[in-house]
Scaffold this active site. Structure first.
Site, PDB file in Angstrom:
ATOM      1  N   LYS A  39      -5.531   7.044  19.921  1.00  0.00           N
ATOM      2  CA  LYS A  39      -5.574   7.634  18.562  1.00  0.00           C
ATOM      3  C   LYS A  39      -6.979   7.525  18.010  1.00  0.00           C
ATOM      4  CE  LYS A  39      -4.387   9.258  14.529  1.00  0.00           C
ATOM      5  NZ  LYS A  39      -3.815   8.530  13.421  1.00  0.00           N
TER       6      LYS A  39
ATOM      7  N   ASN B 145     -13.060  12.142  12.046  1.00  0.00           N
ATOM      8  CA  ASN B 145     -13.081  11.663  10.665  1.00  0.00           C
ATOM      9  C   ASN B 145     -14.495  11.592  10.092  1.00  0.00           C
ATOM     10  OD1 ASN B 145     -10.412  11.226  11.646  1.00  0.00           O
ATOM     11  ND2 ASN B 145     -10.057   9.721  10.020  1.00  0.00           N
TER      12      ASN B 145
ATOM     13  N   SER C 123      -8.314  12.334   6.737  1.00  0.00           N
ATOM     14  CA  SER C 123      -8.161  11.386   5.622  1.00  0.00           C
ATOM     15  C   SER C 123      -9.525  10.900   5.133  1.00  0.00           C
ATOM     16  CB  SER C 123      -7.286  10.203   6.048  1.00  0.00           C
ATOM     17  OG  SER C 123      -7.840   9.546   7.167  1.00  0.00           O
TER      18      SER C 123
ATOM     19  N   GLY D  13       0.844  -1.198   0.000  1.00  0.00           N
ATOM     20  CA  GLY D  13       0.000   0.000   0.000  1.00  0.00           C
ATOM     21  C   GLY D  13       0.872   1.238   0.000  1.00  0.00           C
TER      22      GLY D  13
ATOM     23  N   ASN E 237      -9.945   9.963  16.079  1.00  0.00           N
ATOM     24  CA  ASN E 237     -10.476   9.683  14.745  1.00  0.00           C
ATOM     25  C   ASN E 237     -11.972   9.350  14.758  1.00  0.00           C
ATOM     26  OD1 ASN E 237      -7.416   8.035  14.080  1.00  0.00           O
ATOM     27  ND2 ASN E 237      -8.083   9.928  13.120  1.00  0.00           N
TER      28      ASN E 237
ATOM     29  N   ALA F  97      -0.339   7.428   0.759  1.00  0.00           N
ATOM     30  CA  ALA F  97       0.128   8.601   1.510  1.00  0.00           C
ATOM     31  C   ALA F  97       0.996   8.189   2.691  1.00  0.00           C
ATOM     32  CB  ALA F  97      -1.064   9.427   1.988  1.00  0.00           C
TER      33      ALA F  97
END
Ligand code: NDP
Ligand code: KPL
Length: 365
Positions: free
Chosen positions: A207, A215, A276, A10, A211, A13
């Protein structure tokens, strides 16, 4: 000392961010499992990273055939959660008995429940339906990882760094190990702020705590992080959902000793940042909803902890994803309906009808 063989699965980014720096540092033979335009770009231009006003480049060994790359010392998986099932089914040629597998991803990892007695009886349906990822990647070969960085990919094979370079590594069951330290040392040598955690699950949960709301709310509304936090009603909704995740965390030995407001203060430093998930939504790419929100609801269900705000957030964002063609409907595993979609369909670079995603879809809010 022979070179460490590293494969990035992968090369987007985050994968490109890590791959470029490892390749440029010269202590590893770095390859990439890539496809389509990314594979072509890596073969033509090598690894490319814009960071600190510089263009960092390095030779890239890239293939779309795992067997061509062969057994590795370290495999770093940096795909979006919904692509992991497909990728896991293909990487066996990269794995030798000693290979370390480091998922550099957001959300609840497929292995997360294995270290929690109350969750160990069955895989998390939201992130590993039917347990096929766990079967493809032995837990004994996995190292946990948390990514504290933000990057984007303006074009295939080229990464633009935005901020942060933190990578936390740890043993899934906790504690420390030579292989975890070895991985931290390799990443640190390449310039990352790499640290070893003796409690990687808590680091992952913390984390995720950010998110979990930033997100999906940003994807749903189109708002950058500063605007999400500037709206008092939205901020309070996020805090309520975070409180539910905090209750779950306390039950799975991932305590968070901060308030949601403390976390908002940390997140606010990102400023007018597009998460993202918002970047994916705006680009017409599938959104990583199951690993970031669905898994929290599922763990709450499994532990009989009510999560009404998380449920509302999942329902609203999933419906948004369905309407916009950003949340592939897939065959449900044999598990009872946990209200969670299962993104196990293959998500090709050019989406097909089977995933009900139109790459040209312009998100309408
Ligand atoms: N970007 C960021 O700032 C941050 C991202 N993260 C997390 O890191 C993880 C990776 O995110 P990010 O790097 O942004 O995602 P990207 O979409 O930029 O990169 C994912 C890469 O995986 C590739 N890929 C997917 N499926 C396959 C496959 N079957 N074979 C080969 N390559 C494949 C994609 O290639 P293709 O284009 O061909 O589909 C793409 O290059 C996610 O979990 C994300 O949430 C965490 C912190 C910050
Ligand atoms: C928002 C950010 C950069 C940090 O939480 C992130 O993890 C993402 O965009 O997925």
């Amino acid at each position: 000392m022979s070179e460490t063989r590293v494969c990035i699965v992968g090369a987007g980014a985050i994968g490109g961010f890590i791959g470029t720096r490892l390749a440029a540092a010269g202590r590893a033979r770095v390859s990439a499992l890539a496809r389509g335009a990314t594979l072509a770009a890596l073969r033509e231009h090598g690894w490319r990273l814009r960071m600190g006003g510089q263009l960092i480049q390095a030779h890239a060994i890239a293939s779309d055939e795992p067997a061509a790359l062969g057994p590795q010392d370290l495999v770093i998986i940096a795909v979006k959660g919904q692509a992991l099932g497909e990728v896991a089914a293909r990487i066996a040629p990269l794995l030798a008995p000693h290979t370390r597998v480091l998922p550099a991803m957001n959300g609840v990892p497929w292995w997360f429940g294995a270290a929690v007695p109350a969750l160990a009886d069955a895989p998390l349906d939201s992130v590993d339906p039917g347990g096929r990822i766990a079967r493809a990647i032995p837990l004994a070969q996995v190292l946990g990882c948390v990514v504290h960085a933000s990057t984007a990919q303006p074009e295939p094979g080229l990464v633009q760094h935005a901020m942060g370079q933190g990578l936390i590594v740890g043993e899934p069951a906790g504690g420390s190990s030579g292989r975890a330290q070895q991985t931290v040392d390799l990443l640190a040598h390449a310039g990352f702020e790499a640290t070893l955690s003796t409690d990687i699950r808590s680091a992952l949960w913390y984390k995720l705590w950010g998110n979990l709301t930033m997100n999906p709310v940003s994807a749903l509304t189109g708002a950058t992080i500063d605007r999400v936090l500037a709206d008092p009603l939205v901020r309070d909704f996020c805090s309520a959902a975070m409180a539910e995740a905090q209750t779950i965390g306390a039950r799975i030995a991932c305590p968070i000793d901060q308030t949601p407001e403390d976390r908002h203060a940390v997140t606010a430093r990102l400023g007018a940042f597009r998460t993202s998930m918002l970047q994916d939504a705006d680009a017409g790419r599938p959104i990583e909803l199951d690993a970031i929100v669905g898994a929290v609801r599922e763990i709450g269900l499994r532990l009989a902890i009510p999560t009404p705000h998380v449920d509302a957030l999942l329902g609203l964002t999933r419906l948004f994803g369905r309407v916009q063609g950003l949340y592939p409907e897939v065959l449900r595993a044999t598990q009872p309906d946990t209200g969670i979609g299962l993104s196990t369909c293959s998500l090709p670079a050019v989406a097909g009808p089977e995933c009900n995603i139109s790459p040209s879809s312009k998100v309408r809010r």
